[in-house]
Design a protein around this motif. Sequence first.
Motif, short mmCIF file in Angstrom:
data_model
loop_
_atom_site.label_atom_id
_atom_site.label_comp_id
_atom_site.label_asym_id
_atom_site.label_seq_id
_atom_site.Cartn_x
_atom_site.Cartn_y
_atom_site.Cartn_z
N VAL A 29 31.62 36.56 36.17
CA VAL A 29 31.82 36.72 37.61
C VAL A 29 30.50 36.49 38.32
N LYS A 64 37.59 40.37 46.53
CA LYS A 64 37.81 39.04 45.96
C LYS A 64 36.51 38.51 45.36
N TYR A 65 36.66 37.81 44.26
CA TYR A 65 35.54 37.12 43.63
C TYR A 65 35.91 35.66 43.46
N ARG A 66 35.02 34.79 43.88
CA ARG A 66 35.27 33.35 43.81
C ARG A 66 34.48 32.72 42.65
N GLY A 67 35.08 31.72 42.04
CA GLY A 67 34.39 30.99 40.98
C GLY A 67 34.23 31.75 39.69
N ARG A 69 34.62 32.40 35.93
CA ARG A 69 34.71 31.43 34.83
C ARG A 69 35.20 32.13 33.56
N ALA A 80 38.36 30.08 38.48
CA ALA A 80 39.39 30.53 39.42
C ALA A 80 38.84 31.63 40.32
N ASP A 81 39.56 31.88 41.39
CA ASP A 81 39.26 33.00 42.28
C ASP A 81 40.22 34.13 41.93
N GLU A 83 41.48 38.40 42.92
CA GLU A 83 41.48 39.54 43.83
C GLU A 83 41.81 40.78 43.01
N ILE A 106 44.05 33.91 42.58
CA ILE A 106 44.37 33.47 43.95
C ILE A 106 44.57 31.96 43.93
N HIS A 107 45.74 31.52 44.35
CA HIS A 107 46.05 30.08 44.47
C HIS A 107 45.68 29.30 43.22
#
Length: 133
Positions: A29, A64-67, A69, A80-81, A83, A106-107
């Motif tokens: 993360v 939320k955490y983005r990216g 791996r 991915a992202d 939540e 997420i998505h």
Amino acid sequence: MSQPTQSSEQRRAYYRLMTLEVAPLSCFVPVQGDEVEIDLVDLSVGGLGILGYMPGLLLRPGVKYRGVRIELPKLGTLVADIEIRDVYDITLRNGIRTTRTGAQFIHLGAPAQNLIQRYILEAERERLAKSKP
């Protein structure tokens, strides 16, 4: 911290691979220019499960955490992202109290979903092969 709600149990529409039973799996993360490595307890097309306290990460519903791996052995890397959806205290079989966190993707696009499904199928095949006499 709260107990998981019945609605969170009902939301599970995907098969979850218990990663601790087949092969250890980690995710990374990104946090403030660095990465925090987390051992996963489970993985599904819908999300992932984390066991334990994670210094440096805010594990509260809605965060939320983005990216994020996840290295899927023999198949590749999933980015991915996520939540955070559920956080609650549990007592392990050995009596140790810890935290269980559930996060939702997420998505997540179709290629990423396919990658997770392929990983789960391969891991289950390997587990079944090892359990045969």
